[in-house]
Design an enzyme around this catalytic site. Structure first.
Site, short mmCIF file in Angstrom:
data_model
loop_
_atom_site.label_atom_id
_atom_site.label_comp_id
_atom_site.label_asym_id
_atom_site.label_seq_id
_atom_site.Cartn_x
_atom_site.Cartn_y
_atom_site.Cartn_z
N ARG A 136 -3.36 6.86 1.67
CA ARG A 136 -3.82 8.03 2.42
C ARG A 136 -2.74 8.73 3.24
O ARG A 136 -2.92 9.87 3.66
CB ARG A 136 -4.97 7.63 3.35
CG ARG A 136 -6.27 7.49 2.60
CD ARG A 136 -7.38 6.97 3.49
NE ARG A 136 -7.14 5.58 3.84
CZ ARG A 136 -7.92 4.86 4.63
NH1 ARG A 136 -8.98 5.42 5.18
NH2 ARG A 136 -7.66 3.60 4.88
N ARG A 162 -7.29 11.84 -4.87
CA ARG A 162 -8.56 11.18 -4.56
C ARG A 162 -9.69 12.23 -4.55
O ARG A 162 -10.77 11.97 -5.07
CB ARG A 162 -8.48 10.50 -3.20
CG ARG A 162 -9.72 9.66 -2.87
CD ARG A 162 -9.76 9.38 -1.38
NE ARG A 162 -10.63 8.29 -0.98
CZ ARG A 162 -11.93 8.42 -0.74
NH1 ARG A 162 -12.54 9.56 -0.93
NH2 ARG A 162 -12.63 7.36 -0.32
N TYR A 212 -15.32 -10.48 2.80
CA TYR A 212 -16.04 -9.22 2.58
C TYR A 212 -17.43 -9.48 1.98
O TYR A 212 -18.40 -8.79 2.30
CB TYR A 212 -15.24 -8.29 1.66
CG TYR A 212 -14.02 -7.71 2.35
CD1 TYR A 212 -14.15 -6.68 3.29
CD2 TYR A 212 -12.74 -8.19 2.10
CE1 TYR A 212 -13.04 -6.14 3.93
CE2 TYR A 212 -11.63 -7.67 2.73
CZ TYR A 212 -11.79 -6.65 3.66
OH TYR A 212 -10.69 -6.14 4.30
N ASP A 266 -7.98 -2.01 -6.07
CA ASP A 266 -8.34 -2.58 -4.76
C ASP A 266 -8.81 -4.01 -4.96
O ASP A 266 -9.24 -4.37 -6.05
CB ASP A 266 -9.44 -1.75 -4.09
CG ASP A 266 -9.57 -2.13 -2.62
OD1 ASP A 266 -8.66 -1.78 -1.85
OD2 ASP A 266 -10.53 -2.82 -2.26
N ARG A 313 0.83 -1.21 0.00
CA ARG A 313 0.00 0.00 0.00
C ARG A 313 0.85 1.25 0.00
O ARG A 313 0.58 2.21 0.72
CB ARG A 313 -0.94 0.01 1.19
CG ARG A 313 -1.88 -1.18 1.22
CD ARG A 313 -3.08 -0.74 1.92
NE ARG A 313 -4.06 -1.77 2.12
CZ ARG A 313 -5.34 -1.47 2.20
NH1 ARG A 313 -5.73 -0.23 2.08
NH2 ARG A 313 -6.19 -2.43 2.42
O1 1CP Z 1 0.30 0.58 -2.78
C1 1CP Z 1 -0.73 0.82 -3.43
O2 1CP Z 1 -0.70 1.43 -4.49
C2 1CP Z 1 -2.03 0.38 -2.81
C3 1CP Z 1 -2.96 -0.36 -3.73
C4 1CP Z 1 -3.95 -1.16 -2.86
C5 1CP Z 1 -3.89 -2.51 -2.54
C6 1CP Z 1 -2.76 -3.48 -2.90
C7 1CP Z 1 -5.14 -0.65 -2.29
C8 1CP Z 1 -5.61 0.74 -2.36
N1 1CP Z 1 -5.82 -1.70 -1.71
C9 1CP Z 1 -5.05 -2.83 -1.84
C10 1CP Z 1 -5.39 -4.19 -1.38
C11 1CP Z 1 -6.40 -4.39 -0.33
N2 1CP Z 1 -7.60 -3.77 -0.17
C12 1CP Z 1 -6.30 -5.38 0.66
C13 1CP Z 1 -5.16 -6.37 0.76
C14 1CP Z 1 -3.95 -5.77 1.38
C15 1CP Z 1 -3.99 -5.63 2.87
O3 1CP Z 1 -4.31 -6.63 3.57
O4 1CP Z 1 -3.64 -4.53 3.36
C16 1CP Z 1 -7.44 -5.31 1.47
C17 1CP Z 1 -7.77 -6.17 2.67
C18 1CP Z 1 -8.27 -4.29 0.94
C19 1CP Z 1 -9.62 -3.88 1.41
C20 1CP Z 1 -9.69 -2.44 1.69
N3 1CP Z 1 -9.73 -1.48 0.73
C21 1CP Z 1 -9.62 -1.81 2.95
C22 1CP Z 1 -9.53 -2.52 4.31
C23 1CP Z 1 -10.90 -2.71 4.87
C24 1CP Z 1 -10.90 -3.44 6.22
O5 1CP Z 1 -11.07 -4.66 6.23
O6 1CP Z 1 -10.76 -2.76 7.23
C25 1CP Z 1 -9.68 -0.43 2.72
C26 1CP Z 1 -9.65 0.68 3.73
C27 1CP Z 1 -9.72 -0.25 1.30
C28 1CP Z 1 -9.70 1.03 0.56
C29 1CP Z 1 -8.41 1.39 -0.05
N4 1CP Z 1 -7.71 0.59 -0.95
C30 1CP Z 1 -6.58 1.22 -1.35
C31 1CP Z 1 -6.55 2.51 -0.70
C32 1CP Z 1 -5.49 3.56 -0.88
C33 1CP Z 1 -7.69 2.60 0.11
C34 1CP Z 1 -8.13 3.79 0.95
C35 1CP Z 1 -9.28 4.41 0.24
C36 1CP Z 1 -9.44 5.89 0.46
O7 1CP Z 1 -8.82 6.69 -0.25
O8 1CP Z 1 -10.25 6.25 1.34
#
Ligand code: 1CP
Length: 348
Positions: A30, A39, A156, A76, A26
């Site tokens: 943010r 964003r 999910y 994502d 990631r």
């Molecule tokens: O490095 C990068 O460029 C990040 C790209 C990326 C990846 C690889 C994002 C962007 N999401 C992910 C994978 C992802 N998404 C996973 C697997 C990795 C991990 O375990 O950390 C998971 C579980 C998610 C699900 C997800 N998407 C969550 C977690 C929810 C929970 O269970 O609490 C969240 C907060 C997101 C949103 C998201 N995805 C990515 C970003 C930058 C964000 C934040 C969104 C925003 O701008 O508000």
């Protein structure tokens, strides 16, 4: 393909490297003010994911700040439940929500595997990210494509959101009606395989499977409900896109490092609660390990980070088949200057 920096790909061979390649789970997100600005410009998180040019913009943001050896496509894991019509939304500063979670047998009866072409916007983002990394036919660093694992996506899809109780609704279904959960997993397995294949065809140099919640399962459950589908996905991809290395991250499944390696993963990502030397003993010498610095380090100070890096690389051979990374994703409160401290400490 020519790379200006191919250190990351060389970590999938037996070569001894001058220092470990490094990228961060990631790494776009943010914690970076420029990400928050893009964003806001895009409107919402899924609007960002649906725009190849915005995806390429945020892909490049961490690469402009830090000396990273790989880039990960901006997207994502929830693109797949979205394509299945489960009603995905993201509020600002909130995790994902699904309006129509799979909480009844009739909902699972109605579940259809979407045509992979409904995810074309992701493949367009992969191609645009690859173009953004390339100048005069030379790609700066390799590009990673990714998907959630069938089990983690099912968490999910059943729960409808993240979880404070280890995905109890999903695990209750697993205990009471394993047949229902297995139907969800079979649908996910099919689309995840096609989705990763198409990302490789669109330009991803390496593929990663995020089984972020595999660790809520006991070892025997982990084999049946998560690793078995990962094994089949890897086998299918090895036939379809044989030259593309595959990384598996089952967070909390340190008990199964040997089994993940035996399932055909080229690299196993290690979480921050596991030990790299132990993982090396379990995985053997011919598998690459990736990980496992505690993301919390990025909220401490530079001296603490330097100490953690020195301790880790004193106890573990980091110059062969090792990719330095975090043991889970960067958190929104990570300090950008401490990310530089971590990357620089690893490189020196
Ligand atoms: O490095 C990068 O460029 C990040 C790209 C990326 C990846 C690889 C994002 C962007 N999401 C992910 C994978 C992802 N998404 C996973 C697997 C990795 C991990 O375990 O950390 C998971 C579980 C998610 C699900 C997800 N998407 C969550 C977690 C929810 C929970 O269970 O609490 C969240 C907060 C997101 C949103 C998201 N995805 C990515 C970003 C930058 C964000 C934040 C969104 C925003 O701008 O508000």
């Amino acid at each position: 393909m020519k790379f200006a920096n191919d250190l990351f790909l060389r970590a999938f061979t037996d070569e001894r490297l001058p220092h470990p390649p490094v990228w961060l789970l990631r790494q776009a997100g943010r914690y970076l003010p420029e990400y928050r600005a893009t964003r806001a410009k895009a409107g919402g998180f899924m609007d960002l994911c649906r725009s190849p040019s915005f995806c390429a913009e945020v892909l490049l943001q961490p690469l402009a700040r830090y000396q990273l050896d790989a880039a990960i496509v901006f997207s994502d894991i929830l693109t797949i439940p979205d394509a299945m019509g489960l009603g995905l939304s993201f509020g600002v500063g909130e995790g994902p929500r699904l309006a129509r979670p799979l909480q009844s047998e009739s909902a699972i009866d109605a579940l259809r595997v979407p045509d992979v072409s409904t995810l074309q916007y992701v493949f367009d983002a992969v191609a645009e990210c690859r173009r953004a990394l390339t100048r005069d036919g030379v790609q700066s660093v390799p590009l990673i494509g990714f998907s959630g694992s069938p089990f983690t996506l099912a968490c999910y899809m059943v729960e409808g959101a993240g979880s404070q109780n280890d995905f109890a609704t999903t695990r209750r279904m697993m205990l009471q009606r394993p047949d229902l959960l297995e139907r969800v997993l079979a649908a996910n397995e099919q689309i995840v395989t096609d989705y990763l294949e198409q990302q490789a065809r669109a330009g991803a140099n390496v593929l990663m499977l995020f089984d972020s919640w595999g660790g809520v399962l006991a070892p025997l459950q982990y084999e049946r409900f998560s690793l078995s589908s990962l094994r089949r996905i890897i086998a299918a991809l090895k036939l379809r896109v044989p030259d593309v290395p595959i990384i598996v991250f089952s967070k909390g499944a340190g008990h199964s490092v040997a089994a993940i390696a035996a399932a055909g993963a080229d690299a196993v990502h290690i979480d921050w609660q596991s030990d790299l030397s132990r993982a090396r003993a379990d995985a053997g010498e011919s598998v690459t390990l990736q990980g496992n610095f505690d993301p919390l380090l990025l909220t401490t100070d530079a001296a603490t980070i330097q100490r953690a890096v020195s301790e880790t690389l004193a106890s573990f051979d980091g110059k062969r088949r090792y990719i330095a990374n975090l043991g889970h994703g960067i958190t929104p409160d990570a300090q950008p200057e401490l990310v530089a401290a971590l990357v620089n400490a690893i490189r020196s």
